[in-house]
Design an enzyme around this catalytic site. Structure first.
Site, mmCIF file in Angstrom:
data_model
loop_
_atom_site.group_PDB
_atom_site.id
_atom_site.type_symbol
_atom_site.label_atom_id
_atom_site.label_comp_id
_atom_site.label_asym_id
_atom_site.label_seq_id
_atom_site.Cartn_x
_atom_site.Cartn_y
_atom_site.Cartn_z
ATOM 1 N N CYS A 1 40.900 86.598 33.439
ATOM 2 C CA CYS A 1 40.554 87.982 33.721
ATOM 3 C C CYS A 1 39.735 88.659 32.616
ATOM 4 O O CYS A 1 38.536 88.464 32.526
ATOM 5 C CB CYS A 1 41.821 88.787 34.021
ATOM 6 S SG CYS A 1 41.473 90.324 34.933
ATOM 7 N N GLU B 1 45.455 85.188 38.546
ATOM 8 C CA GLU B 1 46.214 85.428 37.321
ATOM 9 C C GLU B 1 47.673 85.736 37.651
ATOM 10 O O GLU B 1 47.970 86.490 38.586
ATOM 11 C CB GLU B 1 45.576 86.602 36.582
ATOM 12 C CG GLU B 1 46.247 86.995 35.283
ATOM 13 C CD GLU B 1 45.547 88.178 34.624
ATOM 14 O OE1 GLU B 1 45.848 88.468 33.456
ATOM 15 O OE2 GLU B 1 44.704 88.826 35.289
ATOM 16 N N LYS C 1 45.816 83.427 27.742
ATOM 17 C CA LYS C 1 44.791 84.469 27.798
ATOM 18 C C LYS C 1 44.467 84.941 26.389
ATOM 19 O O LYS C 1 45.357 85.150 25.567
ATOM 20 C CB LYS C 1 45.293 85.638 28.644
ATOM 21 C CG LYS C 1 44.260 86.718 28.936
ATOM 22 C CD LYS C 1 44.817 87.722 29.939
ATOM 23 C CE LYS C 1 43.814 88.783 30.324
ATOM 24 N NZ LYS C 1 44.360 89.695 31.365
#
Length: 669
Positions: free
Chosen positions: A188, A57, A126
């Protein structure tokens, strides 16, 4: 190496996709230094044959830089580094997935950029932004959950500017001409959410999910990640590749370990070394097997329908498979027998108790206090009788109500007969010797068999007369004892049709072994000897394990040593074939490839092909009519039962032509 062999030995030929999870050395807020790390690792991964290269990330900027994400110079430098990496990707076959902060529609997003052959083919933002404990992502980033807009103007490898449309649906990326190679991206926290993007991605057709992560590490965090990744890959019937940021991230109050994990349908294929950088973790993913498993799982399709998944929403990319012959995947030689001792112990405990409780239930519901078992001194009958002993013990029925008969025929060896008698005595069951030779001679005389005239003709009928008589005696004895016959034939024999129809290992009132492959039965006996019985009985059980598998039907003086595996092939190979043909429905050529990877230091490819060809012939053509009429018995292995009432249903009059043709066309001789 011939071109034909090169093609056969390449994993790409058999539908494997190679993933590389990489951990670059992180340079805080220095995109150009991070770019150099990315280029170096991307080239290494490409040389190693990687199809997907997964970076952590925010890998181009670093993760733990706090308010620096809102600095214009940082964001501009990240965009420049991304464009430089796009240019570098023109000469890289691999698909690169990198983490980068980008301004889209007036907000900053934590993004994954998918790069291939000089272009950015997608931007995935994200969805879930952690904002608790040490996390403050909502301070800098917007969630991609409702994003509808375009990525910033990017330049391709030719210097041409283009904008990439991004929306909240999170697309699936699919290879031209290889639909099983389709992947989706989450970042994540997305995997920690109760409702994950990966669920939607899998239902939309992604067989591989990659996660770019910068999760800081604390004690026990690595175990939590492994549980999440394993469960996600098993629940979604997919591969899950996790690549976390490592050394070099800011350590103001936190540390990062660079954990890399690659799971396939719940199994860990590869794990990288933690607390290191400039590393690469490789694994070959069997995407075709994932597709096959989804086809067999009606619940997966129901979930796709109920969720209104859109499997037509794809972004496609060109795909040039590598032609390397190395293989980044461990192939267990014994798929029914775990290599891990702790798991093997657990599996044996479960399998043995399933068999015991299945027999207990049949005894209870039939109000039966007696059973009859033919005990030869071989593996299968030995295991059946020790299962019966434990069932009787738990029901409080005396073991003397187990009536064991050893029935010597023309080829019975002294060793197996003695082991049978010793075993019955040690177990404390009722035991008798019933010599079938007089009855066999009479039957051979009545049917006019040459043996009755003194000729040494030991054909199949000569053998079947003995097998049939043993079964006749057992069934009639069961009537006399007011009980039923416990069967002994195992799953491997059922698959190969290595049993006489209606008699012997084929027929009984209840078969405790029908779900146990030969390779597992050996371990079950060994486990029971150590866990369930006294030392004296254990020594006898060990003696049984050491004897070569043989039907012992031809007279010893004939000079013929009967070895079952000379006829049907090594059980270790045939159990391997059985697992991949029935459990996953793989092509024979792929089964041969996997078998070669597992067994190449013991069997040549021609030997593997020979025994697989025999397996296909016997399994698809010669044996199904026998399986269509098998007695009840407990299923032991997921997807591994051959009862017509269970996992495997097929026409009794099928043929093996298309499987044999595929094998011959694609496996070198």
């Amino acid at each position: 190496m011939t071109d034909e062999m090169q093609t056969f030995l390449s994993p790409a030929t058999h539908g494997f996709v190679r993933i590389a999870c990489v951990t670059p050395k992180v340079h805080i807020a220095d995109p150009q230094a991070n770019l150099a790390e990315h280029i170096s690792l991307a080239k290494r991964a490409d040389e190693a044959g990687a199809d997907l290269v997964v970076f952590p990330e925010l890998s181009l900027s670093a993760y733990a830089i706090d308010d620096l994400f809102t600095q214009e110079v940082l964001l501009e430098s990240c965009k420049e580094a991304l464009e430089a990496l796009i240019r570098e990707s023109e000469n890289i076959r691999s698909i690169l997935i990198v983490g980068v902060p980008l301004i889209i529609s007036g907000a900053i997003y934590n993004c994954a950029a998918i790069l291939h052959r000089g272009n950015c083919i997608g931007i995935v933002p994200k969805t879930y932004l952690p904002n608790y404990r040490e996390y403050y992502e909502k301070r800098y980033f917007a969630s991609g959950s409702q994003l509808m807009g375009e990525a910033p103007m990017l330049k391709d490898s030719k210097g041409r500017g283009y904008a990439l449309f991004v929306d909240s649906k999170v697309p699936v990326f699919r290879a031209y001409g290889f639909e099983a190679f389709s992947f989706g991206v989450e970042i994540c926290e997305d995997v920690w959410s109760p409702v994950t993007p990966s669920t939607r991605l899998a239902l939309n057709g992604a067989t591989i999910i990659v996660n770019l992560s910068a999760s800081p590490v604390v004690v026990g965090k690595s175990r939590a990640r492994k549980r999440l990744c394993a469960a996600t890959s098993e629940r979604l019937i997919c591969c899950y590749a996790y690549s976390a940021a490592g050394p070099g991230e800011s350590t103001t109050d936190l540390a990062w370990d660079g954990q890399s994990l690659i799971y396939e349908m719940g199994d860990l294929l590869a794990e990288g070394e933690r607390f290191t950088s400039d590393t690469m973790t490789l694994a070959d993913i069997d995407v075709n097997r994932i597709i096959q498993d989804r086809l067999r799982n009606g619940t997966f399709n129901d979930a796709r329908v109920f969720s209104a998944a859109n499997q037509d929403m794809f972004r496609t990319f060109s795909y040039t498979p590598h032609n390397l012959t190395d293989f980044h995947r461990s192939v267990p030689r014994f798929p029914y027998v775990p290599a891990d001792k702790e798991r093997l112990d657990e599996d044996c405990y479960e399998a043995f108790n399933i068999q015991v409780h299945g027999l207990m239930q049949r005894l209870s519901t039939s109000h039966t206090q007696n059973v009859v078992i033919g005990i030869s001194g071989g593996l299968d009958s030995t295991h059946a009788v020790i299962v019966a002993c434990k069932a009787f013990d738990r029901l409080g029925i005396p073991r003397t109500n187990i009536h064991g008969y050893t029935m010597p025929g023309f080829g019975t060896s002294t060793g197996s007969r003695n082991d049978a008698l010793k075993l019955m005595k040690a177990l404390g069951i009722s035991s008798e010797v019933l010599d079938i030779r007089p009855a066999a001679k009479r039957m051979l005389l009545d049917i006019g068999h040459p043996f009755s005239r003194g000729e040494r003709v030991y054909d199949v009928n000569f053998e079947n007369v003995q097998a049939g008589l043993r079964t006749d005696f057992l069934f009639r004895l069961a009537g006399e004892k007011k009980g039923f016959v416990v069967g002994t034939g195992d799953l491997s024999e059922l698959a190969l049709g290595w049993c006489t129809y209606g008699v012997g290992d084929h027929m009984s009132h209840y078969n405790v072994n029908c779900g146990a492959p030969k390779t597992l039965i050996q371990h079950l006996i060994r486990w029971a000897a150590a866990k369930e019985f006294d030392a004296r009985t254990g020594r006898i059980l060990q003696s049984v394990l050491e004897r070569e598998i043989s039907p012992e039907l031809v007279p010893i003086e004939a000079g013929v040593i009967q070895r079952t595996e000379d006829k049907v092939g090594p059980y270790e190979l045939q159990d391997f074939n059985l697992y991949y043909i029935t459990r996953y429905g793989l092509k024979p050529s792929k089964v041969a490839f996997l078998s070669y990877q597992a067994w190449k230091d013991k069997y040549t490819l021609p030997e593997i092909r020979k025994w697989l060809e025999l397996f296909l012939l016997r399994f698809f053509t010669l044996s199904q009519f026998k399986r269509s009429a098998v007695p009840n018995g407990p299923k032991l292995i997921s997807g591994g039962a051959l009862s017509p009432r269970g996992d495997w249903r097929a026409p009794s009059d099928g043929n093996a032509k298309i499987w044999l043709d595929e094998l011959k066309a694609n496996v070198p001789e």
